[in-house]
Write a protein that holds these residues in place. Sequence first.
Motif, PDB file in Angstrom:
ATOM      1  N   TRP A 269      30.289 -25.918 -21.667  1.00 41.18           N
ATOM      2  CA  TRP A 269      30.570 -25.349 -23.151  1.00 41.18           C
ATOM      3  C   TRP A 269      32.085 -26.316 -23.036  1.00 41.18           C
ATOM      4  CZ3 TRP A 269      36.385 -25.135 -22.520  1.00 41.18           C
ATOM      5  CH2 TRP A 269      36.929 -24.316 -23.097  1.00 41.18           C
ATOM      6  N   ASP A 270      31.816 -26.044 -24.169  1.00 36.74           N
ATOM      7  CA  ASP A 270      32.831 -27.492 -24.818  1.00 36.74           C
ATOM      8  C   ASP A 270      34.590 -27.339 -25.820  1.00 36.74           C
ATOM      9  OD1 ASP A 270      31.703 -30.931 -24.994  1.00 36.74           O
ATOM     10  OD2 ASP A 270      29.967 -28.791 -25.188  1.00 36.74           O
ATOM     11  N   MET A 271      35.123 -27.556 -25.558  1.00 37.38           N
ATOM     12  CA  MET A 271      36.485 -27.027 -25.741  1.00 37.38           C
ATOM     13  C   MET A 271      36.035 -27.552 -27.349  1.00 37.38           C
ATOM     14  SD  MET A 271      40.219 -27.482 -24.782  1.00 37.38           S
ATOM     15  CE  MET A 271      41.408 -26.762 -25.957  1.00 37.38           C
ATOM     16  N   PHE A 272      35.867 -28.878 -27.866  1.00 36.66           N
ATOM     17  CA  PHE A 272      35.693 -29.278 -29.011  1.00 36.66           C
ATOM     18  C   PHE A 272      34.690 -29.347 -29.217  1.00 36.66           C
ATOM     19  CE2 PHE A 272      39.788 -31.442 -26.940  1.00 36.66           C
ATOM     20  CZ  PHE A 272      40.870 -31.194 -27.750  1.00 36.66           C
ATOM     21  N   PRO A 273      34.818 -29.399 -31.079  1.00 37.70           N
ATOM     22  CA  PRO A 273      33.117 -29.286 -31.135  1.00 37.70           C
ATOM     23  C   PRO A 273      32.753 -30.948 -31.794  1.00 37.70           C
ATOM     24  CG  PRO A 273      34.275 -29.223 -33.530  1.00 37.70           C
ATOM     25  CD  PRO A 273      35.551 -28.573 -32.560  1.00 37.70           C
ATOM     26  N   ALA A 274      31.480 -30.977 -31.470  1.00 31.08           N
ATOM     27  CA  ALA A 274      30.864 -32.584 -31.678  1.00 31.08           C
ATOM     28  C   ALA A 274      31.762 -33.715 -33.046  1.00 31.08           C
ATOM     29  CB  ALA A 274      29.699 -32.490 -31.774  1.00 31.08           C
ATOM     30  N   ASP A 275      32.253 -32.663 -34.370  1.00 31.62           N
ATOM     31  CA  ASP A 275      33.025 -33.693 -34.967  1.00 31.62           C
ATOM     32  C   ASP A 275      34.261 -33.447 -34.864  1.00 31.62           C
ATOM     33  OD1 ASP A 275      32.676 -30.939 -35.773  1.00 31.62           O
ATOM     34  OD2 ASP A 275      31.774 -31.348 -38.069  1.00 31.62           O
ATOM     35  N   ASP A 276      34.818 -33.192 -33.872  1.00 31.66           N
ATOM     36  CA  ASP A 276      37.088 -33.140 -33.588  1.00 31.66           C
ATOM     37  C   ASP A 276      36.867 -34.233 -35.159  1.00 31.66           C
ATOM     38  OD1 ASP A 276      39.137 -31.564 -32.649  1.00 31.66           O
ATOM     39  OD2 ASP A 276      39.123 -33.653 -31.886  1.00 31.66           O
ATOM     40  N   PRO A 277      37.646 -33.980 -35.567  1.00 36.65           N
ATOM     41  CA  PRO A 277      38.001 -34.679 -36.258  1.00 36.65           C
ATOM     42  C   PRO A 277      39.609 -35.963 -36.022  1.00 36.65           C
ATOM     43  CG  PRO A 277      39.635 -32.963 -36.672  1.00 36.65           C
ATOM     44  CD  PRO A 277      38.632 -32.580 -36.084  1.00 36.65           C
ATOM     45  N   ARG A 278      40.057 -35.526 -35.223  1.00 34.91           N
ATOM     46  CA  ARG A 278      40.620 -36.637 -34.290  1.00 34.91           C
ATOM     47  C   ARG A 278      39.620 -37.643 -32.997  1.00 34.91           C
ATOM     48  NH1 ARG A 278      45.616 -36.334 -33.895  1.00 34.91           N
ATOM     49  NH2 ARG A 278      46.817 -34.608 -35.173  1.00 34.91           N
ATOM     50  N   GLY A 279      38.413 -36.913 -32.693  1.00 28.66           N
ATOM     51  CA  GLY A 279      37.449 -37.013 -31.483  1.00 28.66           C
ATOM     52  C   GLY A 279      38.521 -36.847 -30.051  1.00 28.66           C
ATOM     53  N   ASN A 280      38.346 -36.562 -29.749  1.00 22.12           N
ATOM     54  CA  ASN A 280      39.137 -35.457 -28.684  1.00 22.12           C
ATOM     55  C   ASN A 280      37.599 -35.146 -27.816  1.00 22.12           C
ATOM     56  OD1 ASN A 280      41.838 -36.413 -29.090  1.00 22.12           O
ATOM     57  ND2 ASN A 280      42.200 -34.601 -30.373  1.00 22.12           N
ATOM     58  N   ARG A 281      37.962 -34.522 -26.290  1.00 20.86           N
ATOM     59  CA  ARG A 281      36.495 -34.496 -26.065  1.00 20.86           C
ATOM     60  C   ARG A 281      37.146 -33.533 -24.886  1.00 20.86           C
ATOM     61  NH1 ARG A 281      31.221 -36.072 -23.538  1.00 20.86           N
ATOM     62  NH2 ARG A 281      30.051 -34.164 -23.513  1.00 20.86           N
ATOM     63  N   LEU A 282      36.830 -32.382 -24.248  1.00 17.76           N
ATOM     64  CA  LEU A 282      36.797 -31.402 -23.128  1.00 17.76           C
ATOM     65  C   LEU A 282      35.924 -30.890 -23.140  1.00 17.76           C
ATOM     66  CD1 LEU A 282      38.510 -31.546 -20.593  1.00 17.76           C
ATOM     67  CD2 LEU A 282      39.265 -29.252 -21.839  1.00 17.76           C
ATOM     68  N   ALA A 283      34.863 -31.250 -22.020  1.00 14.94           N
ATOM     69  CA  ALA A 283      33.322 -30.135 -21.660  1.00 14.94           C
ATOM     70  C   ALA A 283      33.358 -29.937 -20.441  1.00 14.94           C
ATOM     71  CB  ALA A 283      32.546 -31.515 -22.250  1.00 14.94           C
ATOM     72  N   VAL A 284      32.963 -29.218 -19.725  1.00 12.19           N
ATOM     73  CA  VAL A 284      32.085 -28.450 -18.485  1.00 12.19           C
ATOM     74  C   VAL A 284      30.645 -28.391 -18.329  1.00 12.19           C
ATOM     75  CG1 VAL A 284      32.992 -27.578 -16.459  1.00 12.19           C
ATOM     76  CG2 VAL A 284      34.576 -28.322 -17.673  1.00 12.19           C
ATOM     77  N   PHE A 285      30.002 -28.951 -17.465  1.00 13.22           N
ATOM     78  CA  PHE A 285      28.738 -28.812 -17.071  1.00 13.22           C
ATOM     79  C   PHE A 285      28.724 -27.832 -16.087  1.00 13.22           C
ATOM     80  CE2 PHE A 285      28.035 -32.751 -17.566  1.00 13.22           C
ATOM     81  CZ  PHE A 285      26.976 -33.102 -16.670  1.00 13.22           C
ATOM     82  N   TYR A 286      27.705 -27.217 -15.762  1.00 14.91           N
ATOM     83  CA  TYR A 286      27.082 -26.254 -14.286  1.00 14.91           C
ATOM     84  C   TYR A 286      25.581 -27.222 -14.314  1.00 14.91           C
ATOM     85  CZ  TYR A 286      24.608 -23.937 -11.052  1.00 14.91           C
ATOM     86  OH  TYR A 286      23.748 -23.710  -9.466  1.00 14.91           O
ATOM     87  N   HIS A 287      25.009 -27.387 -13.744  1.00 18.19           N
ATOM     88  CA  HIS A 287      23.768 -28.697 -13.447  1.00 18.19           C
ATOM     89  C   HIS A 287      22.545 -28.258 -12.227  1.00 18.19           C
ATOM     90  CE1 HIS A 287      25.357 -31.523 -10.627  1.00 18.19           C
ATOM     91  NE2 HIS A 287      25.868 -31.854 -11.013  1.00 18.19           N
ATOM     92  N   LEU A 288      21.681 -27.553 -12.332  1.00 19.71           N
ATOM     93  CA  LEU A 288      20.723 -27.220 -11.410  1.00 19.71           C
ATOM     94  C   LEU A 288      19.661 -27.952 -11.248  1.00 19.71           C
ATOM     95  CD1 LEU A 288      20.044 -25.313  -8.686  1.00 19.71           C
ATOM     96  CD2 LEU A 288      18.879 -23.582 -10.721  1.00 19.71           C
ATOM     97  N   GLY A 289      19.628 -28.759  -9.703  1.00 20.06           N
ATOM     98  CA  GLY A 289      18.079 -29.325 -10.389  1.00 20.06           C
ATOM     99  C   GLY A 289      17.115 -30.191  -8.498  1.00 20.06           C
ATOM    100  N   TRP A 290      16.487 -30.363  -8.917  1.00 18.51           N
ATOM    101  CA  TRP A 290      15.795 -30.635  -7.824  1.00 18.51           C
ATOM    102  C   TRP A 290      15.427 -32.583  -7.450  1.00 18.51           C
ATOM    103  CZ3 TRP A 290      13.741 -27.428  -4.126  1.00 18.51           C
ATOM    104  CH2 TRP A 290      12.803 -28.399  -3.493  1.00 18.51           C
ATOM    105  N   MET A 291      15.613 -33.051  -6.598  1.00 16.69           N
ATOM    106  CA  MET A 291      15.402 -34.209  -5.490  1.00 16.69           C
ATOM    107  C   MET A 291      14.655 -34.765  -4.546  1.00 16.69           C
ATOM    108  SD  MET A 291      18.403 -34.821  -7.552  1.00 16.69           S
ATOM    109  CE  MET A 291      19.558 -36.399  -6.127  1.00 16.69           C
ATOM    110  N   VAL A 292      13.744 -35.395  -4.958  1.00 12.06           N
ATOM    111  CA  VAL A 292      12.824 -36.404  -3.922  1.00 12.06           C
ATOM    112  C   VAL A 292      13.651 -37.588  -3.854  1.00 12.06           C
ATOM    113  CG1 VAL A 292      10.347 -36.884  -3.898  1.00 12.06           C
ATOM    114  CG2 VAL A 292      11.324 -34.594  -5.886  1.00 12.06           C
ATOM    115  N   GLU A 293      13.600 -37.779  -2.898  1.00 17.39           N
ATOM    116  CA  GLU A 293      13.819 -39.395  -2.059  1.00 17.39           C
ATOM    117  C   GLU A 293      12.920 -40.138  -0.601  1.00 17.39           C
ATOM    118  OE1 GLU A 293      18.764 -38.140  -3.103  1.00 17.39           O
ATOM    119  OE2 GLU A 293      17.360 -37.860  -0.309  1.00 17.39           O
TER     120      GLU A 293
END
Length: 423
Positions: A269-293
């Motif tokens: 989820w992003d608070m600002f659109p990608a073309d925000d005229p002031r260049g600001n950004r605030l985003a939060v994302f949830y990720h789920l994955g698989w690790m092999v080590e």
Amino acid sequence: MSRAVLIASLVLGIANARAQPSAAASPVRVALECELVGRTKACPAFLRGLIDEQKVLLATPRAGADVVVYASTTSVGTIDRLHLRFVGHMTGTPAPVEIDVTLDTRATDDEQRAALAPVFRKGIALFVHARHPSAVDVVLSAPKALAAGATATGSPWGIELGVSGEGNYTAQYQTVGMHAHLIARYVRRRFRAFTMQMVEGGLNRQPPLILDDGAQVSLDSERWQYRFGAEAVYAWSDRWSAGVGSYTFFEDPKGQYDYNSRTRVAVAWDMFPADDPRGNRLAVFYHLGWMVERYNLRNELGESFAQYPSHGIDATGSVRHDRVSFGLNLSSDAQVDHPDRRLLLTASPFTTIQIGNHVDINLSLSLTKRTFPAPDPAAIDPSDYEQLSRLSYAEPLSLAGTLGLTFHWDPTNGVRNDRIESI
């Protein structure tokens, strides 16, 4: 002073104030100077008409003008090339403005005037704005080629090369390190993808350690890491996007991993659109994955190999002022079934300074708190200095800083898409 004289003075003062309105309440006085007259009626007829039809403008002799418009025409074949030069004589006006317009001498008067009018308004608008800001409004429209549905120009492809290094040299001690990455990008308004190759390494040379029995223990060390991966993101609105990414890296035999592979999906989820005229950004994302080590040293759980599900929440925010950007990245990653076994929390403030069209300076600081199975003490060779010097990955807290240069050739299609970076 008698009362009659005082009243007369007040009446004259009021009359004079009414007769001489303030400059702020008066129209912009425009003088027209036709230097070279062409075959059309552009100067003076059309231009004088354009002045008269605007209430904010007033045609006036040159001596009392706020703006003088000089018009000069050159005939080329069947066209008249009209050069307009606007010169201001009032406070706050810009430097002289010069605009050219081409008039077809075979066109009708209405067609010639229609071609001349917008050009004249462009030139005079800056001078009107200096006195009456509210009287000027700017409207941009698409040219006929774009309005007809022509495809946008420019390429969605871009490339970035980043390099950084460090070094130290004395007669007995030498240290050198480097980092380089190459990224190829594809960017559209709703979709972006990129692939990345990264290599880093370094070496350390210093006098050996002399033991009591005269034996020498080498303190030299080398390190390297190679990483590659790709990710793709689709944004179905200005606020929501989803993506998938996969990365794999290999380390030298003294590092933590023989190899590590991570594949994750994310929703952001992003608070600002990608073309925000002031260049600001605030985003939060949830990720789920698989690790092999696969580890170079067996850990305290007896594992030389592990695979497990992981998840976390990341957040990023940044603000930009001219050529300088400031931001903060917060990231987390935990083993789903045993969060107390593997947990990573990182805070990374950063600054980017643009020093050229294709060159940026990057500064960042990274503070990491981690829980990770430590190496099995029985697997550690106490006489292997290089191995001992590389066990910092088992420390619960680390602080690191970087300074580097980025060389980039960005996509030229004018699209901005910063959704879910670093899956």
